[in-house]
Design a protein around this motif. Structure first.
Motif, short mmCIF file in Angstrom:
data_model
loop_
_atom_site.label_atom_id
_atom_site.label_comp_id
_atom_site.label_asym_id
_atom_site.label_seq_id
_atom_site.Cartn_x
_atom_site.Cartn_y
_atom_site.Cartn_z
N CYS A 259 9.78 -1.74 -1.35
CA CYS A 259 8.69 -1.67 -0.38
C CYS A 259 7.66 -2.77 -0.61
O CYS A 259 7.08 -3.30 0.35
CB CYS A 259 8.00 -0.30 -0.45
N GLN A 260 7.44 -3.10 -1.87
CA GLN A 260 6.43 -4.10 -2.18
C GLN A 260 6.96 -5.52 -2.13
O GLN A 260 6.26 -6.44 -1.70
CB GLN A 260 5.84 -3.81 -3.57
N VAL A 261 8.20 -5.72 -2.58
CA VAL A 261 8.72 -7.07 -2.75
C VAL A 261 9.32 -7.64 -1.47
O VAL A 261 9.09 -8.81 -1.14
CB VAL A 261 9.75 -7.11 -3.91
N VAL A 262 10.10 -6.84 -0.74
CA VAL A 262 10.82 -7.37 0.42
C VAL A 262 9.88 -7.93 1.49
O VAL A 262 10.05 -9.08 1.94
CB VAL A 262 11.77 -6.30 1.01
N PRO A 263 8.84 -7.19 1.94
CA PRO A 263 7.93 -7.80 2.94
C PRO A 263 7.22 -9.04 2.41
O PRO A 263 7.04 -10.01 3.16
CB PRO A 263 6.94 -6.67 3.24
N SER A 264 6.83 -9.01 1.13
CA SER A 264 6.16 -10.18 0.55
C SER A 264 7.12 -11.37 0.47
O SER A 264 6.71 -12.52 0.69
CB SER A 264 5.63 -9.85 -0.85
N ALA A 265 8.38 -11.09 0.15
CA ALA A 265 9.37 -12.17 0.08
C ALA A 265 9.60 -12.80 1.46
O ALA A 265 9.69 -14.03 1.59
CB ALA A 265 10.69 -11.63 -0.48
N LEU A 266 9.67 -11.96 2.49
CA LEU A 266 9.84 -12.49 3.85
C LEU A 266 8.64 -13.35 4.26
O LEU A 266 8.80 -14.42 4.86
CB LEU A 266 10.03 -11.34 4.84
N CYS B 129 0.83 -1.21 0.00
CA CYS B 129 0.00 0.00 0.00
C CYS B 129 0.87 1.26 0.00
O CYS B 129 0.58 2.22 -0.73
CB CYS B 129 -0.93 -0.01 1.21
N TYR B 130 1.94 1.25 0.80
CA TYR B 130 2.83 2.41 0.84
C TYR B 130 3.52 2.61 -0.50
O TYR B 130 3.64 3.74 -1.00
CB TYR B 130 3.86 2.25 1.95
N GLY B 131 3.98 1.51 -1.10
CA GLY B 131 4.63 1.62 -2.40
C GLY B 131 3.70 2.16 -3.47
O GLY B 131 4.12 2.97 -4.30
N LYS B 132 2.44 1.74 -3.44
CA LYS B 132 1.47 2.25 -4.42
C LYS B 132 1.15 3.72 -4.16
O LYS B 132 1.14 4.54 -5.09
CB LYS B 132 0.21 1.40 -4.35
N PHE C 165 7.01 -9.93 -11.72
CA PHE C 165 6.42 -8.81 -10.99
C PHE C 165 7.47 -7.73 -10.72
O PHE C 165 7.19 -6.54 -10.76
CB PHE C 165 5.82 -9.30 -9.67
N THR C 166 8.70 -8.17 -10.44
CA THR C 166 9.75 -7.23 -10.05
C THR C 166 10.39 -6.56 -11.26
O THR C 166 10.70 -5.36 -11.22
CB THR C 166 10.83 -7.97 -9.24
N PHE C 167 10.58 -7.30 -12.33
CA PHE C 167 11.31 -6.78 -13.49
C PHE C 167 10.41 -6.79 -14.74
O PHE C 167 10.14 -7.86 -15.29
CB PHE C 167 12.56 -7.63 -13.75
N SER D 35 11.28 3.93 -8.93
CA SER D 35 10.69 2.62 -9.17
C SER D 35 11.41 1.54 -8.36
O SER D 35 10.78 0.59 -7.88
CB SER D 35 10.75 2.28 -10.66
N GLY D 36 12.72 1.69 -8.17
CA GLY D 36 13.46 0.71 -7.39
C GLY D 36 13.05 0.69 -5.94
O GLY D 36 12.85 -0.39 -5.35
N VAL D 37 12.91 1.86 -5.32
CA VAL D 37 12.50 1.94 -3.92
C VAL D 37 11.08 1.41 -3.76
O VAL D 37 10.76 0.71 -2.80
CB VAL D 37 12.61 3.38 -3.41
#
Length: 308
Positions: A211-218, A194-197, A258-260, A205-207
């Motif tokens: 925000c979106q990928v790291v918490p989902s990856a964990l 939500c914060y990234g959006k 999703f990331t690239f 775009s990298g930041v």
């Protein structure tokens, strides 16, 4: 006799005249659909990188956005991929209900939670891609709803992995910790997305992806740890092992797309309708979910010893 023949010919002529009017009547009955616009004609927070055309105009009627389900624009494939997945999940639920008692058997409830969470994330995704282009408020509201769907699917995955897939040694080690941690990571994943959006117009775009990928990856690493341990054990007698491999492979592939956004990056303007990385992500995520449902069913209902 001649009169009867002439009357019959007249009725046929009238019928032919009415048939000729059908195309015109259909055109008049159909609503006027505004044409799509270019990226420079919509606000920055609506734009997707490397997608140049096919944006729907803002501030149209709700009817227009619902009917745009059948219009060619840059969200059409995103909508239909998860809409078709939703109906396939329903079919899967119906098929499983023939052999699994989802009402009276508590052991079946984790599987039901997974399927219901799959239905929820797919319909929330359809809603976001279909209606999120109406206004800024709709854009953020429906995409936040989409992220809630993803988070509850992550939690549903943790439930089914913990009750069906985990082995006894891991179960005894994380018994009181696994589900609370899964809930916390799902919340952080939703918050990060939500914060990234919301900050997409001010963040690089990298930041935003971090925000979106790291918490989902964990969340994924934690929720899937029982699956990883099961794969590392390498049991040849495990009927679910092939589906677990498919689940992991499809997830890693969809996380990559999703990331690239490689396809549209190297073919800017040529993937505006079909070929976007996000469309590939949708398809791969649906395949991942199907593998996960099948693996969970085989793990929980194959007659082997169950971990309660």
């Amino acid at each position: 006799m001649a009169t009867i023949v002439m009357e019959s010919i007249g009725r046929v002529f009238i019928s032919l005249q009415q048939i000729r009017q059908v195309p015109r009547m259909l055109r008049e009955a159909a609503p006027s659909m505004p044409s799509t616009v270019r990226d420079i004609e919509v606000p920055p927070f609506f734009r997707e990188r490397f997608i140049c055309t096919g944006y729907r105009p803002l501030d149209q009627s709700w009817r227009y956005y619902f009917l745009s389900l059948f219009q060619r624009h840059n969200e059409t494939i995103n909508i239909w991929t998860h809409l078709l997945a939703f109906f396939l999940f329903l079919v899967k639920l119906r098929d499983l209900a023939n052999t699994v008692d989802f009402i009276s058997d508590p052991h079946s409830w984790p599987l039901l939670i997974l399927i219901m969470s799959s239905l929820t994330y797919s319909v929330f995704s359809v809603t976001a891609h279909l209606l999120g282009g109406r206004s800024e408020l709709c854009h953020y509201s429906f995409y936040f709803l989409d992220y809630v769907g993803v988070a509850q699917y992550q939690y549903g995955s943790a439930v089914v992995h913990f009750y069906y897939v985990v082995d006894e040694s891991l179960h005894s080690s994380v018994c009181g910790l696994f589900m609370p941690t899964a809930a916390a990571l799902s919340f952080l994943s939703c918050l990060g997305c939500c914060y990234g959006k919301y900050s997409s117009h001010s963040l690089s775009s990298g930041v935003r992806k971090v925000c979106q990928v790291v918490p989902s990856a964990l969340a994924y690493i934690w929720d899937s740890s029982p699956v990883a341990k099961r794969l590392l054990s390498g049991s040849n007698n495990d009927p679910a092992i092939a589906y677990h491999f498919g689940q992991v492979g499809f997830f890693l592939s969809c996380a990559f797309f999703f990331t690239f956004p490689l396809l549209e990056r190297y073919l800017p303007g040529r993937c505006d309708f079909v070929g976007q990385s996000h469309q590939v992500f949708h398809v791969l995520l649906s395949c991942c979910t199907f593998c996960q449902i099948n693996a969970s069913y085989l793990s929980g209902f194959d007659g082997q010893e169950r971990t309660q």
